[in-house]
Scaffold this motif. Structure first.
Motif, PDB file in Angstrom:
ATOM      1  N   THR A  49      22.832  27.919  30.253  1.00 53.19           N
ATOM      2  CA  THR A  49      23.276  29.184  29.648  1.00 53.19           C
ATOM      3  C   THR A  49      22.856  30.364  30.507  1.00 53.19           C
ATOM      4  N   LYS A  50      21.646  30.299  31.024  1.00 53.21           N
ATOM      5  CA  LYS A  50      21.156  31.366  31.901  1.00 53.21           C
ATOM      6  C   LYS A  50      21.993  31.456  33.171  1.00 53.21           C
ATOM      7  N   GLU A  51      22.380  30.304  33.740  1.00 52.91           N
ATOM      8  CA  GLU A  51      23.215  30.311  34.940  1.00 52.91           C
ATOM      9  C   GLU A  51      24.588  30.933  34.649  1.00 52.91           C
ATOM     10  N   THR A  52      25.096  30.714  33.453  1.00 47.49           N
ATOM     11  CA  THR A  52      26.368  31.338  33.052  1.00 47.49           C
ATOM     12  C   THR A  52      26.238  32.851  33.055  1.00 47.49           C
ATOM     13  N   TRP A  53      25.142  33.353  32.481  1.00 52.75           N
ATOM     14  CA  TRP A  53      24.917  34.805  32.468  1.00 52.75           C
ATOM     15  C   TRP A  53      24.690  35.333  33.875  1.00 52.75           C
ATOM     16  N   ASP A  54      24.129  34.520  34.758  1.00 52.14           N
ATOM     17  CA  ASP A  54      23.926  34.933  36.144  1.00 52.14           C
ATOM     18  C   ASP A  54      25.269  35.167  36.825  1.00 52.14           C
ATOM     19  N   VAL A  55      26.205  34.246  36.610  1.00 47.56           N
ATOM     20  CA  VAL A  55      27.551  34.413  37.173  1.00 47.56           C
ATOM     21  C   VAL A  55      28.238  35.631  36.561  1.00 47.56           C
ATOM     22  N   ASN A  56      28.077  35.812  35.250  1.00 45.51           N
ATOM     23  CA  ASN A  56      28.674  36.959  34.567  1.00 45.51           C
ATOM     24  C   ASN A  56      28.133  38.266  35.128  1.00 45.51           C
ATOM     25  N   PHE A  57      26.836  38.300  35.419  1.00 42.89           N
ATOM     26  CA  PHE A  57      26.227  39.496  35.995  1.00 42.89           C
ATOM     27  C   PHE A  57      26.818  39.803  37.367  1.00 42.89           C
ATOM     28  N   ASN A  58      26.931  38.786  38.230  1.00 39.87           N
ATOM     29  CA  ASN A  58      27.505  38.996  39.560  1.00 39.87           C
ATOM     30  C   ASN A  58      28.954  39.452  39.467  1.00 39.87           C
ATOM     31  N   GLN A  59      29.669  38.903  38.492  1.00 35.14           N
ATOM     32  CA  GLN A  59      31.073  39.285  38.316  1.00 35.14           C
ATOM     33  C   GLN A  59      31.205  40.760  37.950  1.00 35.14           C
ATOM     34  N   ASN A  60      30.351  41.234  37.046  1.00 32.28           N
ATOM     35  CA  ASN A  60      30.407  42.638  36.650  1.00 32.28           C
ATOM     36  C   ASN A  60      29.885  43.563  37.739  1.00 32.28           C
ATOM     37  N   LYS A  61      28.926  43.092  38.525  1.00 31.57           N
ATOM     38  CA  LYS A  61      28.441  43.906  39.642  1.00 31.57           C
ATOM     39  C   LYS A  61      29.520  44.039  40.710  1.00 31.57           C
ATOM     40  N   ASN A  62      30.208  42.950  41.004  1.00 34.35           N
ATOM     41  CA  ASN A  62      31.263  42.990  42.020  1.00 34.35           C
ATOM     42  C   ASN A  62      32.480  43.777  41.561  1.00 34.35           C
ATOM     43  N   ALA A  63      32.627  43.955  40.238  1.00 32.66           N
ATOM     44  CA  ALA A  63      33.755  44.748  39.728  1.00 32.66           C
ATOM     45  C   ALA A  63      33.654  46.206  40.141  1.00 32.66           C
ATOM     46  N   LEU A  64      32.481  46.671  40.591  1.00 32.49           N
ATOM     47  CA  LEU A  64      32.311  48.051  41.058  1.00 32.49           C
ATOM     48  C   LEU A  64      32.918  48.260  42.437  1.00 32.49           C
ATOM     49  N   LEU A  65      33.193  47.179  43.166  1.00 32.67           N
ATOM     50  CA  LEU A  65      33.743  47.287  44.513  1.00 32.67           C
ATOM     51  C   LEU A  65      35.251  47.522  44.461  1.00 32.67           C
ATOM     52  N   PRO A  66      35.820  48.121  45.532  1.00 32.93           N
ATOM     53  CA  PRO A  66      37.274  48.303  45.583  1.00 32.93           C
ATOM     54  C   PRO A  66      37.987  46.947  45.594  1.00 32.93           C
ATOM     55  N   ARG A  67      39.216  46.939  45.078  1.00 27.18           N
ATOM     56  CA  ARG A  67      40.028  45.727  45.080  1.00 27.18           C
ATOM     57  C   ARG A  67      41.031  45.795  46.232  1.00 27.18           C
ATOM     58  N   VAL A  68      40.980  44.816  47.095  1.00 22.53           N
ATOM     59  CA  VAL A  68      41.891  44.735  48.237  1.00 22.53           C
ATOM     60  C   VAL A  68      42.691  43.441  48.092  1.00 22.53           C
ATOM     61  N   ASN A  69      44.029  43.563  48.084  1.00 22.42           N
ATOM     62  CA  ASN A  69      44.888  42.399  47.906  1.00 22.42           C
ATOM     63  C   ASN A  69      45.984  42.400  48.968  1.00 22.42           C
ATOM     64  N   GLY A  70      46.281  41.235  49.471  1.00 19.72           N
ATOM     65  CA  GLY A  70      47.361  41.089  50.433  1.00 19.72           C
ATOM     66  C   GLY A  70      48.394  40.100  49.927  1.00 19.72           C
ATOM     67  N   SER A  71      49.633  40.279  50.394  1.00 19.21           N
ATOM     68  CA  SER A  71      50.686  39.343  49.999  1.00 19.21           C
ATOM     69  C   SER A  71      51.606  39.097  51.188  1.00 19.21           C
ATOM     70  N   TYR A  72      52.185  37.910  51.199  1.00 21.05           N
ATOM     71  CA  TYR A  72      53.124  37.544  52.265  1.00 21.05           C
ATOM     72  C   TYR A  72      54.091  36.527  51.697  1.00 21.05           C
ATOM     73  N   ASN A  73      55.390  36.684  52.027  1.00 16.71           N
ATOM     74  CA  ASN A  73      56.355  35.672  51.608  1.00 16.71           C
ATOM     75  C   ASN A  73      57.433  35.511  52.665  1.00 16.71           C
ATOM     76  N   LEU A  74      58.025  34.346  52.657  1.00 16.05           N
ATOM     77  CA  LEU A  74      59.074  33.987  53.606  1.00 16.05           C
ATOM     78  C   LEU A  74      60.084  33.134  52.862  1.00 16.05           C
ATOM     79  N   GLY A  75      61.396  33.489  53.009  1.00 17.28           N
ATOM     80  CA  GLY A  75      62.390  32.740  52.267  1.00 17.28           C
ATOM     81  C   GLY A  75      63.772  32.813  52.887  1.00 17.28           C
ATOM     82  N   ILE A  76      64.682  32.055  52.287  1.00 16.73           N
ATOM     83  CA  ILE A  76      66.073  32.008  52.741  1.00 16.73           C
ATOM     84  C   ILE A  76      66.972  32.303  51.551  1.00 16.73           C
ATOM     85  N   ALA A  77      67.920  33.219  51.746  1.00 15.49           N
ATOM     86  CA  ALA A  77      68.876  33.571  50.690  1.00 15.49           C
ATOM     87  C   ALA A  77      70.275  33.198  51.150  1.00 15.49           C
TER      88      ALA A  77
END
Length: 471
Positions: A49-77
């Motif tokens: 249970t403590k390890e679960t809260w440890d992960v939850n803490f890291n998740q909320n701490k990392n939520a303060l950082l900017p979100r950077v997302n990339g995308s790429y696609n390739l297709g035929i029409a």
């Protein structure tokens, strides 16, 4: 016949119990505690249970950082589609591709992310206190069970000693009985007493086996263990602290109290998180995009030529075609990489989200978090009340055991002397078997009561020290 049957059952039960315990490995209290801390399932569950809260803490701490997302696609029409390069309508097989990179950063949202991070941190610290509380509880339970095993071992020794004494007297009376010089009633009285002592011995051994099973359950090991007998007597001294002093110390150091205090603080942060839904959210964003299309072509000039325009002029009723000079081109595909370089586009901006009406969701969330805070306050108050009552009960039992120990010591001394005198009188034929048996039972019962109260006092002292944080 009854006597012989009783003794047969005693020896059978003794052999069974011996067979159950002969393979046990003797361990000290410290070794048993180490095994329990390593193997106890309840403690392992609390750690997870403590390890679960440890992960939850890291998740909320990392939520303060900017979100950077990339995308790429390739297709035929195939068929009629929009050329992503020209946005024109084409009816052909088309290979397309695009890529994007986006950044999003929450600049302000009523400190929601910060308060969530703080709440997660408090919950993590609370979970750490719960682990410590579970660890101390395991240590206490092992210690108490270990003392109960020692108590049961002492009672087995007393029962065996009691049985040996009775057997000695019975052997003496048997000789007189066989010579027809003794009192047959006394001989049969001692036979009955021997059967009773044998039954008590079996019961004591069974109780010891039960306590050993409890100890093995706490340590959760496949190896059967037993307790190492104490080499020294348990110390009996006046306890230095009052129940109120123990309670005040427990409020400062008891891990369960600390865990509930931290949970209450976390509930207060949850209210702040819910209130942030009333506040506008301001975000910064930046995007970078590009694309590719197989329909995109590069046209190169190859010269000029004369081409019929389709128009004509009439001269003297004679039609003449109109020709015009035009530039000739050849097409070639634009390379994939060149298109990605040439089609780059970017954007940057600020986004503001203003809560106007959301079905009173924010108001209801705040109300729910306030209720949770009150629940945390109630749970803390209940634990403090239970703790205070438990300390009072343990302290009262400890004080009673201490007083009883002193009184029972006097009783053992008195009955010991009484039994010594009655044994001499019985051996010399001055008193009868009834007086002897009564005196013997009084002495044996007094020794049993003294052994019980001795360990009762030790158990209560351990519990009080546990509340003081000295386990």
């Amino acid at each position: 016949m009854t006597f012989k049957l009783s003794m047969a059952l005693y020896f059978i039960a003794t052999l069974v119990l011996f067979g159950q315990t002969e393979q046990r490995i003797a361990m000290t209290l410290e070794e048993c505690i180490s095994l329990a801390i390593e193997n106890n399932l309840d403690l392992k569950s609390t750690k997870l249970t403590k390890e679960t809260w440890d992960v939850n803490f890291n998740q909320n701490k990392n939520a303060l950082l900017p979100r950077v997302n990339g995308s790429y696609n390739l297709g035929i029409a195939n068929g009629r589609s929009i050329d992503p390069f020209t946005n024109g309508i084409v009816n052909q097989e088309l290979t397309f591709s695009n890529a994007a990179l986006g950044l999003d950063f929450v600049a302000f949202n009523g400190f929601r992310l910060i308060n969530r991070w703080k709440q997660a941190k408090l919950n993590l610290r609370s979970a750490e206190m719960e682990v410590e509380a579970a660890k101390q509880s395991v240590i206490l339970n092992v210690t108490l069970t270990y003392l109960q095993v020692l108590n049961a071992q002492d009672l087995v020794k007393l029962a065996e000693s009691r049985l040996t004494t009775t057997q000695g007297q019975l052997d003496r009376l048997r000789s007189l009985y066989e010579e027809e010089t003794g009192n047959p009633a006394e001989y049969h009285d001692l036979q009955g007493q021997l059967a009773l002592d044998a039954s008590n011995s079996v019961e004591r051994k069974n109780n010891l086996e039960i306590e050993l099973i409890n100890l093995n359950t706490l340590t959760n090991t496949e190896t059967s263990i037993t307790a190492v007998p104490l080499n020294t007597e348990l110390e009996f001294e006046v306890y230095d602290y009052t129940a109120q002093e123990i309670y005040e110390q427990a409020l400062q150091v008891f891990p369960t109290i600390k865990a509930r205090d931290l949970s209450l603080e976390a509930a207060e942060k949850a209210i702040a998180v819910a209130r942030s839904q009333y506040v506008p959210e301001i975000s910064l964003f930046a995007n970078l995009n590009t694309n590719y299309s197989s329909a995109a072509k590069l046209f190169n000039e190859t010269g000029t030529g004369i081409a019929e325009t389709g128009d004509f002029v009439t001269i003297n009723n004679q039609d003449y075609s109109v020709f015009a000079q035009e530039t000739n081109f050849t097409s070639e595909n634009i390379p994939y990489r060149d298109q990605f370089d040439n089609n780059l586009n970017s954007s940057i901006g600020v986004s503001v989200s203003v809560p106007i009406f959301n079905g009173f969701r924010a108001k209801n969330n705040v109300a729910l978090e306030k209720i949770k805070k009150e629940e945390a306050q109630t749970a803390l108050a209940q634990i403090k009340l239970d703790l205070k009552q438990s300390i009072k009960r343990s302290y009262s039992a400890m004080a009673t055991a201490f007083e009883r120990y002193k009184l029972l010591q006097d009783q053992v001394d008195a009955y010991k002397e009484s039994f010594r005198i009655n044994e001499i009188r019985f051996n010399n034929g001055v008193s009868n078997s009834v007086d002897y048996i009564i005196s013997k039972n009084n002495f044996d019962n007094a020794q049993t009561n003294l052994a019980n109260v001795k360990y009762e006092y030790a158990l209560r002292v351990k519990i009080l020290e546990y509340y003081r944080g000295n386990i």
